[in-house]
Design a protein around this motif. Structure first.
Motif, short mmCIF file in Angstrom:
data_model
loop_
_atom_site.label_atom_id
_atom_site.label_comp_id
_atom_site.label_asym_id
_atom_site.label_seq_id
_atom_site.Cartn_x
_atom_site.Cartn_y
_atom_site.Cartn_z
N VAL A 44 0.82 -1.20 0.00
CA VAL A 44 0.00 0.00 0.00
C VAL A 44 0.86 1.26 0.00
O VAL A 44 0.64 2.17 -0.78
CB VAL A 44 -0.97 0.02 1.21
N ASP A 45 1.85 1.32 0.88
CA ASP A 45 2.62 2.55 1.04
C ASP A 45 4.09 2.26 1.26
O ASP A 45 4.45 1.60 2.23
CB ASP A 45 2.06 3.36 2.22
N ARG A 46 4.92 2.73 0.35
CA ARG A 46 6.37 2.65 0.52
C ARG A 46 6.89 4.02 0.94
O ARG A 46 6.43 5.03 0.43
CB ARG A 46 7.07 2.27 -0.78
N ARG A 69 1.94 8.37 0.64
CA ARG A 69 1.82 7.51 -0.52
C ARG A 69 3.19 6.97 -0.91
O ARG A 69 4.16 7.22 -0.22
CB ARG A 69 1.15 8.28 -1.66
N ASN A 70 3.28 6.27 -2.01
CA ASN A 70 4.53 5.61 -2.40
C ASN A 70 5.67 6.59 -2.71
O ASN A 70 5.51 7.47 -3.55
CB ASN A 70 4.31 4.72 -3.62
N GLY A 88 14.76 10.06 -6.52
CA GLY A 88 13.81 8.95 -6.49
C GLY A 88 12.50 9.36 -7.12
O GLY A 88 12.45 10.23 -7.99
N SER A 89 11.44 8.75 -6.63
CA SER A 89 10.11 9.05 -7.14
C SER A 89 9.15 9.20 -5.96
O SER A 89 9.36 8.63 -4.89
CB SER A 89 9.62 7.93 -8.07
N THR A 90 8.10 10.00 -6.18
CA THR A 90 7.13 10.24 -5.12
C THR A 90 5.73 10.36 -5.68
O THR A 90 5.52 10.89 -6.77
CB THR A 90 7.47 11.52 -4.32
N SER A 92 3.60 11.21 -2.98
CA SER A 92 3.16 11.99 -1.82
C SER A 92 3.32 13.48 -2.00
O SER A 92 2.67 14.27 -1.32
CB SER A 92 3.96 11.59 -0.57
N LYS A 93 4.23 13.88 -2.86
CA LYS A 93 4.57 15.29 -3.01
C LYS A 93 4.50 15.67 -4.48
O LYS A 93 4.44 14.81 -5.33
CB LYS A 93 5.98 15.55 -2.48
N GLY A 94 4.53 16.94 -4.78
CA GLY A 94 4.61 17.37 -6.16
C GLY A 94 3.27 17.56 -6.82
O GLY A 94 2.28 17.88 -6.18
N ALA A 95 3.24 17.31 -8.13
CA ALA A 95 2.09 17.65 -8.95
C ALA A 95 0.92 16.67 -8.84
O ALA A 95 -0.16 16.96 -9.32
CB ALA A 95 2.53 17.75 -10.41
N GLY A 96 1.12 15.52 -8.23
CA GLY A 96 -0.01 14.63 -8.03
C GLY A 96 0.15 13.22 -8.55
O GLY A 96 -0.37 12.29 -7.98
N LYS A 97 0.83 13.07 -9.66
CA LYS A 97 1.12 11.73 -10.16
C LYS A 97 2.52 11.37 -9.70
O LYS A 97 3.12 12.06 -8.89
CB LYS A 97 0.99 11.70 -11.67
N THR A 98 3.08 10.28 -10.23
CA THR A 98 4.45 9.94 -9.85
C THR A 98 5.39 10.99 -10.39
O THR A 98 5.47 11.21 -11.59
CB THR A 98 4.83 8.55 -10.38
N ASP A 99 6.09 11.67 -9.49
CA ASP A 99 7.01 12.74 -9.85
C ASP A 99 8.44 12.33 -9.52
O ASP A 99 8.67 11.53 -8.61
CB ASP A 99 6.69 14.01 -9.07
N VAL A 100 9.39 12.93 -10.24
CA VAL A 100 10.79 12.81 -9.86
C VAL A 100 10.95 13.61 -8.58
O VAL A 100 10.41 14.71 -8.44
CB VAL A 100 11.71 13.36 -10.97
#
Length: 120
Positions: A44-46, A69-70, A88-90, A92-100
């Protein structure tokens, strides 16, 4: 490992199914820092996780970074001022999808700064 490839020491997480190292950097004193992730809630959450070891293999510290979130640490580098930078990738933060996601750490693992790059 020594120059001949002999194992000098090793560290195995308590539960290798929930933690993984993805990148490593060697420090000037012979210690190492590993970036990776740990499952906060399995599947669920890394959370990004960073481990610092002495040259003799003693765990000096381990810290978590990220949010609800991951998040993953996938690369790490040691800088001239002894700080560390993790990429890495997130989710939880940033624009909403998987971000650098990049973040800087003090030699003790304290968060110094972070940036995300991505599109909504």
């Amino acid at each position: 490992m020594d120059p001949r490839g002999e194992i000098l020491w090793e560290h195995v997480p308590e539960d290798p199914q929930v933690e993984a190292g993805r990148a490593i950097t060697v420090l000037p004193d012979g210690g190492i820092v590993v970036a990776g992730f740990s499952w906060k809630e399995v599947l669920v959450d890394r959370e990004a996780k960073v481990w610092r070891f002495s040259a003799e293999g003693s765990l000096l510290w381990e810290k978590f970074y990220g949010g609800a979130r991951n998040d993953m640490g996938e690369g790490i580098a040691h800088l001239a001022d002894d700080s560390l930078v993790v990429v890495g990738s997130t989710l939880s933060k940033g624009a909403g999808k998987t971000d650098v996601w990049t973040f800087g750490l003090s030699p003790e693992g304290d968060l110094l700064w972070e940036e995300t790059f991505g599109a909504p």
